[in-house]
Design a protein around this motif. Sequence first.
Motif, PDB file in Angstrom:
ATOM      1  N   GLU A  40       0.632  -1.271  -0.013  1.00  0.00           N
ATOM      2  CA  GLU A  40       0.056  -0.130  -0.083  1.00  0.00           C
ATOM      3  C   GLU A  40       0.746   1.234  -0.038  1.00  0.00           C
ATOM      4  OE1 GLU A  40      -2.452  -0.421   3.374  1.00  0.00           O
ATOM      5  OE2 GLU A  40      -3.959  -1.824   2.266  1.00  0.00           O
ATOM      6  N   GLU A  41       2.023   1.217   0.376  1.00  0.00           N
ATOM      7  CA  GLU A  41       2.922   2.432   0.448  1.00  0.00           C
ATOM      8  C   GLU A  41       4.429   2.268   0.473  1.00  0.00           C
ATOM      9  OE1 GLU A  41       2.970   4.421   4.350  1.00  0.00           O
ATOM     10  OE2 GLU A  41       1.593   2.792   5.215  1.00  0.00           O
ATOM     11  N   LYS A  42       5.250   3.175   0.470  1.00  0.00           N
ATOM     12  CA  LYS A  42       6.534   3.561   0.444  1.00  0.00           C
ATOM     13  C   LYS A  42       6.724   4.257   1.641  1.00  0.00           C
ATOM     14  CE  LYS A  42       7.504   2.013  -4.253  1.00  0.00           C
ATOM     15  NZ  LYS A  42       5.877   2.245  -4.816  1.00  0.00           N
ATOM     16  N   SER A  43       7.283   3.954   2.610  1.00  0.00           N
ATOM     17  CA  SER A  43       7.624   5.211   3.773  1.00  0.00           C
ATOM     18  C   SER A  43       9.069   5.191   4.083  1.00  0.00           C
ATOM     19  CB  SER A  43       6.817   4.494   5.048  1.00  0.00           C
ATOM     20  OG  SER A  43       5.592   4.499   4.989  1.00  0.00           O
ATOM     21  N   VAL A  44       9.324   6.526   4.523  1.00  0.00           N
ATOM     22  CA  VAL A  44      10.696   6.858   4.920  1.00  0.00           C
ATOM     23  C   VAL A  44      10.818   7.538   6.145  1.00  0.00           C
ATOM     24  CG1 VAL A  44      12.692   7.946   4.369  1.00  0.00           C
ATOM     25  CG2 VAL A  44      11.620   6.867   2.633  1.00  0.00           C
ATOM     26  N   VAL A  45      11.535   7.210   7.183  1.00  0.00           N
ATOM     27  CA  VAL A  45      11.644   7.874   8.445  1.00  0.00           C
ATOM     28  C   VAL A  45      13.383   8.435   8.291  1.00  0.00           C
ATOM     29  CG1 VAL A  45      11.793   7.890  11.104  1.00  0.00           C
ATOM     30  CG2 VAL A  45      10.223   6.611   9.738  1.00  0.00           C
ATOM     31  N   CYS A  46      13.530   9.710   8.455  1.00  0.00           N
ATOM     32  CA  CYS A  46      15.014  10.012   8.345  1.00  0.00           C
ATOM     33  C   CYS A  46      15.230  11.588   9.082  1.00  0.00           C
ATOM     34  CB  CYS A  46      15.244  10.405   6.716  1.00  0.00           C
ATOM     35  SG  CYS A  46      13.922  11.533   5.963  1.00  0.00           S
ATOM     36  N   LEU A  47      16.301  11.856   8.890  1.00  0.00           N
ATOM     37  CA  LEU A  47      16.622  13.330   9.507  1.00  0.00           C
ATOM     38  C   LEU A  47      15.829  14.194   8.645  1.00  0.00           C
ATOM     39  CD1 LEU A  47      20.469  13.092  10.126  1.00  0.00           C
ATOM     40  CD2 LEU A  47      18.509  12.713  11.756  1.00  0.00           C
ATOM     41  N   THR A  48      15.156  15.300   9.332  1.00  0.00           N
ATOM     42  CA  THR A  48      14.317  16.255   8.636  1.00  0.00           C
ATOM     43  C   THR A  48      15.267  16.794   7.559  1.00  0.00           C
ATOM     44  OG1 THR A  48      12.974  16.752  10.449  1.00  0.00           O
ATOM     45  CG2 THR A  48      13.135  18.329   8.792  1.00  0.00           C
ATOM     46  N   LYS A  49      16.530  16.954   7.752  1.00  0.00           N
ATOM     47  CA  LYS A  49      17.600  17.729   6.478  1.00  0.00           C
ATOM     48  C   LYS A  49      17.629  16.858   5.492  1.00  0.00           C
ATOM     49  CE  LYS A  49      21.652  16.461   8.737  1.00  0.00           C
ATOM     50  NZ  LYS A  49      22.686  16.536   9.630  1.00  0.00           N
TER      51      LYS A  49
END
Length: 132
Positions: A40-49
Amino acid sequence: MRISEIQIKKINEDFTVCKVHDFSQVNLESEFIFIGKTDEEKSVVCLTKDAPDNTTDREDGWRAFRIEGLLDFSLTGILAKIASHLAEKNIPIFAISTFNTDYVLVKAEYEMEALSVLGQAEYQIVTGESAC
């Protein structure tokens, strides 16, 4: 493992949780990058920068804590207990597990309260160079 033996390290960075069209603009060399893909999706958690430009939806303003040390797969309940302490104080979390350990993200407005709650629960809080 007793609670008093568990160190929780505050990561002094801002994080973003986002959905992306594809992973082509994700910086895999970033210090922190978590990628998830389902039907259903592709997600990323990362540094905001380091948030990619091709996000389709994003939420900024997250702060992260790392459960220090290598957590053996036979250990049970560590993340659940941390989540429970925070839930009792109505602090929402976003949890991420890696092979070695777990990360707990909270919105920035809850960061200090979350650290206080966990410290009162006898977890060792590491901010920078020292444990509290």
